[in-house]
Design an enzyme around this catalytic site. Sequence first.
Site, PDB file in Angstrom:
ATOM      1  CE  LYS A  15      -4.297  -1.453   2.316  1.00 25.41           C
ATOM      2  NZ  LYS A  15      -5.175  -1.207   3.478  1.00 25.41           N
ATOM      3  CD  GLU A  42      -9.494  -4.397   9.329  1.00 25.48           C
ATOM      4  OE1 GLU A  42     -10.412  -4.948   8.713  1.00 25.48           O
ATOM      5  OE2 GLU A  42      -8.363  -4.209   8.854  1.00 25.48           O
ATOM      6  CG  ASP A  75     -11.359  -1.627   5.629  1.00 27.87           C
ATOM      7  OD1 ASP A  75     -10.503  -2.238   6.291  1.00 27.87           O
ATOM      8  OD2 ASP A  75     -12.406  -2.183   5.212  1.00 27.87           O
ATOM      9  CG  PHE A 151      -0.922  -6.222  -2.610  1.00 33.88           C
ATOM     10  CD1 PHE A 151      -0.714  -5.043  -3.303  1.00 33.88           C
ATOM     11  CD2 PHE A 151      -1.911  -6.242  -1.629  1.00 33.88           C
ATOM     12  CE1 PHE A 151      -1.470  -3.904  -3.037  1.00 33.88           C
ATOM     13  CE2 PHE A 151      -2.671  -5.109  -1.344  1.00 33.88           C
ATOM     14  CZ  PHE A 151      -2.449  -3.935  -2.054  1.00 33.88           C
ATOM     15  CE1 TYR A 153     -10.070 -11.782  -2.907  1.00 29.46           C
ATOM     16  CE2 TYR A 153      -9.059 -10.133  -1.478  1.00 29.46           C
ATOM     17  CZ  TYR A 153      -9.862 -11.249  -1.644  1.00 29.46           C
ATOM     18  OH  TYR A 153     -10.448 -11.843  -0.554  1.00 29.46           O
TER      19      TYR A 153
HETATM   20  P1  ITT Z   1      -4.037  -2.908   6.386  1.00 26.58           P
HETATM   21  O1  ITT Z   1      -2.907  -3.204   7.317  1.00 26.58           O
HETATM   22  O2  ITT Z   1      -3.951  -1.531   5.805  1.00 26.58           O
HETATM   23  O3  ITT Z   1      -5.402  -3.233   6.934  1.00 26.58           O
HETATM   24  P2  ITT Z   1      -4.661  -5.063   4.537  1.00 26.58           P
HETATM   25  O4  ITT Z   1      -3.835  -5.695   3.465  1.00 26.58           O
HETATM   26  O5  ITT Z   1      -5.207  -5.927   5.620  1.00 26.58           O
HETATM   27  O6  ITT Z   1      -3.768  -3.861   5.127  1.00 26.58           O
HETATM   28  P3  ITT Z   1      -7.371  -4.249   3.766  1.00 26.58           P
HETATM   29  O7  ITT Z   1      -7.955  -4.909   4.965  1.00 26.58           O
HETATM   30  O8  ITT Z   1      -7.763  -2.847   3.498  1.00 26.58           O
HETATM   31  O9  ITT Z   1      -5.778  -4.243   3.808  1.00 26.58           O
HETATM   32  O10 ITT Z   1      -7.627  -5.075   2.457  1.00 26.58           O
HETATM   33  C1  ITT Z   1      -8.587  -6.091   2.354  1.00 26.58           C
HETATM   34  C2  ITT Z   1      -8.088  -7.159   1.399  1.00 26.58           C
HETATM   35  O11 ITT Z   1      -8.053  -6.622   0.091  1.00 26.58           O
HETATM   36  C3  ITT Z   1      -6.703  -7.696   1.706  1.00 26.58           C
HETATM   37  O12 ITT Z   1      -6.699  -9.101   1.490  1.00 26.58           O
HETATM   38  C4  ITT Z   1      -5.810  -7.012   0.690  1.00 26.58           C
HETATM   39  O13 ITT Z   1      -4.710  -7.827   0.302  1.00 26.58           O
HETATM   40  C5  ITT Z   1      -6.779  -6.829  -0.471  1.00 26.58           C
HETATM   41  N1  ITT Z   1      -6.430  -5.650  -1.258  1.00 26.58           N
HETATM   42  C6  ITT Z   1      -6.433  -4.360  -0.857  1.00 26.58           C
HETATM   43  N2  ITT Z   1      -6.009  -3.552  -1.833  1.00 26.58           N
HETATM   44  C7  ITT Z   1      -5.702  -4.349  -2.883  1.00 26.58           C
HETATM   45  C8  ITT Z   1      -5.200  -4.114  -4.167  1.00 26.58           C
HETATM   46  O14 ITT Z   1      -4.854  -2.902  -4.579  1.00 26.58           O
HETATM   47  N3  ITT Z   1      -5.031  -5.158  -4.971  1.00 26.58           N
HETATM   48  C9  ITT Z   1      -5.348  -6.406  -4.576  1.00 26.58           C
HETATM   49  N4  ITT Z   1      -5.800  -6.717  -3.372  1.00 26.58           N
HETATM   50  C10 ITT Z   1      -5.978  -5.698  -2.516  1.00 26.58           C
END
Ligand code: ITT
Length: 197
Positions: A15, A42, A75, A151, A153
């Site tokens: 991110k 969360e 999120d 990363f 999805y």
């Molecule tokens: P945080 O520490 O910021 O919470 P996270 O990876 O857990 O990081 P989220 O809960 O916001 O982030 O993301 C929910 C899911 O969506 C998680 O499995 C991420 O890998 C996925 N995700 C988020 N952004 C993505 C992107 O740009 N491309 C692919 N998958 C993504």
Amino acid sequence: MTRYRIVVVTGNVNKKREIELILSDFGESFEVLTEPSLRKLEIQADQVEDIARAAIENIARVVKPRSSTYIVVEDDGLYIEALGGFPGPYSEYVYRTIGLRGVLKLLEDVDNRRAVFKSALGVYTPSGKIEVVCGEVSGYIARELRGSGGFGYDPIFVPDGYDVTFAEMSLEEKCRVSHRARAFRELGKLILSGSLA
Ligand code: ITT
């Protein structure tokens, strides 16, 4: 020129890399830092907006506003139409448990593969206000895993207007169209226009 600090509360290094690239469109206006030691609470809710708002409200209870500094939690959720929006707010859990192959299995023999990737930013402003800024991108779920970039999805999500997955794109290309790009570009504009002080 004021240089603003964007402190993102996340443990996800991908991110940070993407946010830096997205905000570099605004020249030197933003410095991106991460703060993994603050907890991202969360809550359970259907919409990522509500989860982001609750998370930033929780953080605002323990940190003080600082000049030129915006604290942000992001999120994200992938909402698949044929599954009634699932995994949506459960995207991280679903990724860790059944994984991408599990999601493809749920969509086996399903023709409607429409999906929306949503990003909600909970923002704590220098004057101590709380705002939520969103971005989303529509697209569809591929029939198989494709590509090795990105990363989460990325190997199964194809944004509208393309026939490649996010994982088959360069980072620059993904950051032109992604849910995150739309949310952070909006955040950047709001900050620079002075409407998010
Ligand atoms: P945080 O520490 O910021 O919470 P996270 O990876 O857990 O990081 P989220 O809960 O916001 O982030 O993301 C929910 C899911 O969506 C998680 O499995 C991420 O890998 C996925 N995700 C988020 N952004 C993505 C992107 O740009 N491309 C692919 N998958 C993504």
